[in-house]
Write an enzyme that holds these catalytic residues in place. Structure first.
Site, PDB file in Angstrom:
ATOM      1  N   LYS A  26       8.795 -13.057 -45.432  1.00  0.00           N
ATOM      2  CA  LYS A  26      10.129 -13.131 -46.026  1.00  0.00           C
ATOM      3  C   LYS A  26       9.972 -13.406 -47.509  1.00  0.00           C
ATOM      4  CE  LYS A  26      14.531 -15.511 -45.870  1.00  0.00           C
ATOM      5  NZ  LYS A  26      15.367 -16.460 -45.133  1.00  0.00           N
TER       6      LYS A  26
ATOM      7  N   LYS B 144      11.055  -8.887 -44.346  1.00  0.00           N
ATOM      8  CA  LYS B 144      12.398  -9.013 -44.901  1.00  0.00           C
ATOM      9  C   LYS B 144      12.343  -9.266 -46.393  1.00  0.00           C
ATOM     10  CE  LYS B 144      16.306 -12.142 -44.568  1.00  0.00           C
ATOM     11  NZ  LYS B 144      16.826 -13.330 -43.943  1.00  0.00           N
TER      12      LYS B 144
HETATM   13  C1  PBG Z   1      17.935 -18.112 -44.898  1.00  0.00           C
HETATM   14  C2  PBG Z   1      18.386 -16.717 -44.767  1.00  0.00           C
HETATM   15  C3  PBG Z   1      18.509 -15.743 -45.774  1.00  0.00           C
HETATM   16  C4  PBG Z   1      19.012 -14.587 -45.180  1.00  0.00           C
HETATM   17  C5  PBG Z   1      19.140 -14.854 -43.861  1.00  0.00           C
HETATM   18  N1  PBG Z   1      18.748 -16.168 -43.610  1.00  0.00           N
HETATM   19  C6  PBG Z   1      18.108 -15.672 -47.134  1.00  0.00           C
HETATM   20  C7  PBG Z   1      18.105 -16.738 -48.097  1.00  0.00           C
HETATM   21  O1  PBG Z   1      19.183 -17.255 -48.452  1.00  0.00           O
HETATM   22  O2  PBG Z   1      17.028 -17.039 -48.597  1.00  0.00           O
HETATM   23  C8  PBG Z   1      19.343 -13.325 -45.915  1.00  0.00           C
HETATM   24  C9  PBG Z   1      20.056 -12.304 -45.156  1.00  0.00           C
HETATM   25  C10 PBG Z   1      20.708 -11.264 -45.973  1.00  0.00           C
HETATM   26  O3  PBG Z   1      20.640 -11.257 -47.219  1.00  0.00           O
HETATM   27  O4  PBG Z   1      21.322 -10.384 -45.359  1.00  0.00           O
HETATM   28  N2  PBG Z   1      18.236 -18.844 -43.765  1.00  0.00           N
END
Ligand code: PBG
Length: 323
Positions: free
Chosen positions: A194, A246
């Site tokens: 991520k 991701k």
């Molecule tokens: C963190 C989280 C994030 C996303 C999902 N869960 C990112 C973040 O704020 O670092 C991003 C999902 C998206 O942008 O669609 N729990």
């Protein structure tokens, strides 16, 4: 000229038979937001077509997703109150756990009900973990909170926990907590690779993020491909049933690397910024929306994703069924 690659592109029927990659509704997972205290769903400005759900509207969306044949739903909660340790995340009546119970009861047999396991929506500072005295994110103290959160989510009926916090050792810690509580059947999705991405912008609006600063001390540097592979290997070693890359569209190389090596399924998350870019261009008449949506998803599948989290999941599943 005996070699004529155009032969396999001549008619729609030939092209259909020769397609190397396919999309199936069962390979799509819909991320959904449920906001505490809402009586009616409320649109999210930066994600046209996506809503903050009330528990009732979420149940309706879940039924629609099941009827469309989706593989699953990933639930995110937006609480009314936040604190330093993210108490709402472990409260059995916290918005995410309450919504999970409602959705699992409604569609738990038809699709895989999944929950985001991270503290950022529940903490007042907006970080994915708890903070040490010096203000840094305390990895090992956070693991203790993740263990508690995992038990609360399993208890609520979540079948698969999405570990998105990017703390070291999070998969092993949560696996251990679940197994010790007799919940060895609960699946774990490691958000292995991520990245610290600008493409999460609209999501942060959606969850009313209170974050100041950024997540660069725990999410990966966009420059690093090898490190994405390494994170996936570590998550598999710790017992992840699925690993994730991701965002998806800007990390297709990482996705292909992980897919080539992973002994477990690999998913990709087409994030809010990827969604918003296509919607914004389409709203301006600059792009053919539906074709762009399908092309973005087939590209992610082609790079190696076994399943894709996408805000278009239900709509796209409808197209696939009628084609
Ligand atoms: C963190 C989280 C994030 C996303 C999902 N869960 C990112 C973040 O704020 O670092 C991003 C999902 C998206 O942008 O669609 N729990």
């Amino acid at each position: 000229m005996p070699v004529r690659p155009r032969r396999t592109r001549r008619t729609p029927a030939i092209r259909r038979l020769f397609a190397e990659t396919r999309l199936d509704p069962a390979q799509l997972v819909l991320p959904v937001f449920v906001r505490e205290g809402l009586a009616e769903p409320r649109p999210i400005a930066s994600m046209p077509g996506v809503q903050h759900h009330s528990i009732d509207s979420l149940k309706a969306a879940a039924v629609e997703a099941a009827e469309a044949g989706l593989g699953g739903l990933m639930l995110f909660g937006v609480p009314e109150r936040r604190d330093a340790v993210g108490s709402g995340a472990t409260d059995p009546d916290g918005v995410l756990n309450a919504a999970t119970r409602a959705v699992a009861a409604e569609v738990g047999d038809a699709l895989v009900v999944q929950t985001d396991l991270c503290l950022d929506e529940f903490t007042d500072h907006g970080h994915c973990g708890v903070l040490a005295a010096d203000g840094s994110v305390d990895n090992d103290a956070t693991l203790l909170r993740y263990r508690e959160m995992a038990l609360a989510q399993a208890e609520s009926g979540s079948a698969l926990l999405g570990l998105s916090g990017m703390m070291d050792g999070q998969v092993a810690a949560v696996r251990d907590a679940l197994d010790a509580a007799g919940r060895s059947e609960v699946l774990l999705l490691g958000y292995a690779a991520k990245y610290a991405s600008a493409f999460y912008g609209p999501f942060r609006e959606a969850v009313e993020s209170t974050l100041e600063g950024d997540r660069r001390t725990y999410q990966l540097d966009p420059a690093n491909r090898r490190e994405g592979r390494r994170e996936a290997v570590l998550d598999v070693e710790q017992g992840a049933d699925v690993v994730m890359v991701k965002p998806a569209g800007t990390y297709l190389d990482v996705l292909a690397d992980v897919a080539a090596e992973s002994p477990v399924p690999v998913w990709a998350y087409q994030v809010s910024g990827e969604y918003a870019m296509v919607e914004a261009a389409a709203a301006n008449g600059w792009i053919d929306r539906d074709r762009a949506v399908l092309e973005s998803l087939i590209g992610i599948r082609r790079a190696g994703a076994d399943a894709v989290l996408t805000y278009w999941a239900t709509e796209v599943a409808g197209w696939l069924r009628t084609r």
